[in-house]
Design an enzyme around this catalytic site. Sequence first.
Site, mmCIF file in Angstrom:
data_model
loop_
_atom_site.group_PDB
_atom_site.id
_atom_site.type_symbol
_atom_site.label_atom_id
_atom_site.label_comp_id
_atom_site.label_asym_id
_atom_site.label_seq_id
_atom_site.Cartn_x
_atom_site.Cartn_y
_atom_site.Cartn_z
ATOM 1 N N CYS A 293 0.831 -1.215 0.000
ATOM 2 C CA CYS A 293 0.000 0.000 0.000
ATOM 3 C C CYS A 293 0.859 1.255 0.000
ATOM 4 O O CYS A 293 0.460 2.269 -0.547
ATOM 5 C CB CYS A 293 -0.957 -0.007 1.178
ATOM 6 S SG CYS A 293 -0.158 -0.396 2.733
ATOM 7 N N GLU A 390 -4.147 3.143 -7.896
ATOM 8 C CA GLU A 390 -3.223 2.158 -7.335
ATOM 9 C C GLU A 390 -3.204 0.936 -8.257
ATOM 10 O O GLU A 390 -4.237 0.312 -8.475
ATOM 11 C CB GLU A 390 -3.735 1.776 -5.938
ATOM 12 C CG GLU A 390 -2.786 0.929 -5.159
ATOM 13 C CD GLU A 390 -3.276 0.689 -3.727
ATOM 14 O OE1 GLU A 390 -4.463 0.391 -3.542
ATOM 15 O OE2 GLU A 390 -2.447 0.795 -2.811
#
Length: 483
Positions: A293, A390
Site C-alpha cells: 500500500c 493504485e
Amino acid sequence: MEEKLSFEYAPAPESRALVSIKPKYGHFIGGKFVAGSKHFPTINPATEEVLSQIARGGKSDVDAAVKAASKAYTTTWSKMSGKERGKYLFRIARIMQERSREFAVLETLDNGKPIRESRDVDVPLAAAHFFYHAGWADKLEYAGLGTTPKAHGVAGQIIPWNFPLLMLAWKVAPALAAGNTVVLKPAETTSLTALLFAEVCQQAELPAGVVNIVTGDGSTGALIVNHPGIDKIAFTGSTEVGKIIARAVAPTNKSVTLELGGKAANIIFEDAAIDESVEGIVNGIFFNQGHVCCAGSRLILQESIADEVLEKLKNRMAKIRVGDPMDKNTDLGAINSKEQLLKIRELTAVGDSEGAQRWSAPCDLPGKGFWFAPTIFTGVTQAHRIAREEIFGPVLSVLTFRTPQEAIDKANNTPFGLSAGIWSEKGSKVLWASQQLRAGVIWANTFNKFDPTSPFGGYKESGWGREGGRHGLSAYLKGVSHE
Ligand code: NAI
Ligand code: MG
C-alpha cells in the site's frame, strides 16, 4: 578446449517439507478448530497448485466467534493484569521465532512472495510486533493515553493478502496488549499462516476465545463489520471496501481504523546520490511484487538527472531475478491471484492507450502461475490513470519536474496520502520537502522501512488512524484520540 566461465546462480530452493498442510481447514473459535460447512480452494499463485480447502465463514460461524470473544473478554482477559497478558504476548512472539522457517515457507507457498522476503521481512517483523506490544501490556497507564485506559471489548479485524502474517500481527498484537479480544478474518487467497498462528495460540496456552479466526471472503468480512457484538473494527485493504465499512459503522458506536490504498511519490532531487536512489526506487516499487500500500509507485524525477537515472534503473531492473518464490535467490515472485494479475494488465493497457511509454525488464516468466515482469512507464502525466490509481503490482509510473515546488505539487496531487520518499544530499531540502508533503509516512534517502515502534497510516483516502507505536495502541483503547 576453451572453458567458459559461468556466473549463473545455482538453484537454491527452500524445503517445502518444512510444512505440513492439511487438505482442509475449518475455523478457530473458542480455542478449538471447528469444521466449516462450505469450502473454497487456496492455491499457490506461482504454480496454480491447490494447496488446501479453506472454509467460507457464514453467519453462524461469525456469531460463534463473536460469542467466544465476548465471553473470553468478560470472564478472563479483562480481568487479567497487564503483566499476565504481556506474558502471553511474549510467549507468542517467541514461538513465532521458533517456528519462523515454517511460517516463511507457508507464506511463500500461499502468497507467492519470495522466500527471501517472507524469511527476512514478514516473519521477523511479525514477531517484533508481538515483542513490542508485549512490553506495553503492563504499562498502559504510562503511555500518556489517560490514567486508566480501558479496552473496547471485542475487536473485529479484517486483513489483506499482501502481508498476511504481518498484517495479522499489526492487528492482533496491539489489540491483545490493550486488553481486547479478537475475531480476525484473513484474506481469501492467503489464510494458511493465520491458521498456523491459531496453532501458535494453542501452543502458547492463550485462554480460549481471546483470538478467534474465521476464514472466508468479503461476505464473511461484512458479517464481522455489521455484527452488533463487535466494539471495534480494524481493516486493511482497498479504499473501495474501506468506504463500504465507513458507511456501515457510521450509525453505530463501533470505533474504526482503516488502512487503505496509496500512490506514493518517490521524489529524486538532482543532488541525490544516484546509485543509492536507484536501489531505493527498485526497493520502493518491486518489493513484494509491488503489492504494497505504501509502494513508491510514482517516481518523481528531477529533469536534469532523468536520463541518467532511467538508464541506470533499466540496467538494474534487468538484473531483478523473477521466478520461483521458494528459491532463495529470487527477487520478484508471483502476482498473488489471477484477479490481481488481470487488474494489473488492465491498468497497464490503459497506460499504453493514454500514450505513456512502457518498458519491461527482459525476463523469462514461468509458464504456469501468475506473473508480471518489472515494468516502468515514462512520459506519464498527472492526468493519466496510471499516475492516479493504485496498480498494486510491479509497475512504476515516471513523472519529471524542474523546481522543488513542482515536485511537491505533483506529489500531493493525489487522492491518497500514505507515504512518500525524498532523495537528496541536502538535509534542509529533505526537511523542507517533508513538511510540504501530505503523507503519513515519509522516508528520506531510504524506502519501505518498517518498525513496530513507528506509527503508520495515511491522510485522505489512505485511511483513518495509525497502526504501530503509541499512536496505534491508542486505537485499541476507549476514549483516546486516534491521531
Ligand atoms: P479487498 O479490500 O477487497 O480485500 C481486503 C480484505 O477485505 C479481504 O480480507 C476481503 O475478504 C475483505 N473484504 C472484501 N469485501 C469486504 C466487505 N464488503 N466487508 C468487509 N470485508 C471485505 O481488496 P482486494 O479485492 O483483494 O484487492 C483490490 C485492490 O485493493 C488491490 O488491487 C489494491 O489496489 C487494493 N488493496 C490494498 C491493500 C492495502 O494494503 N492497502 C491490500 C489489498 C488490496
Ligand atoms: Mg475484493
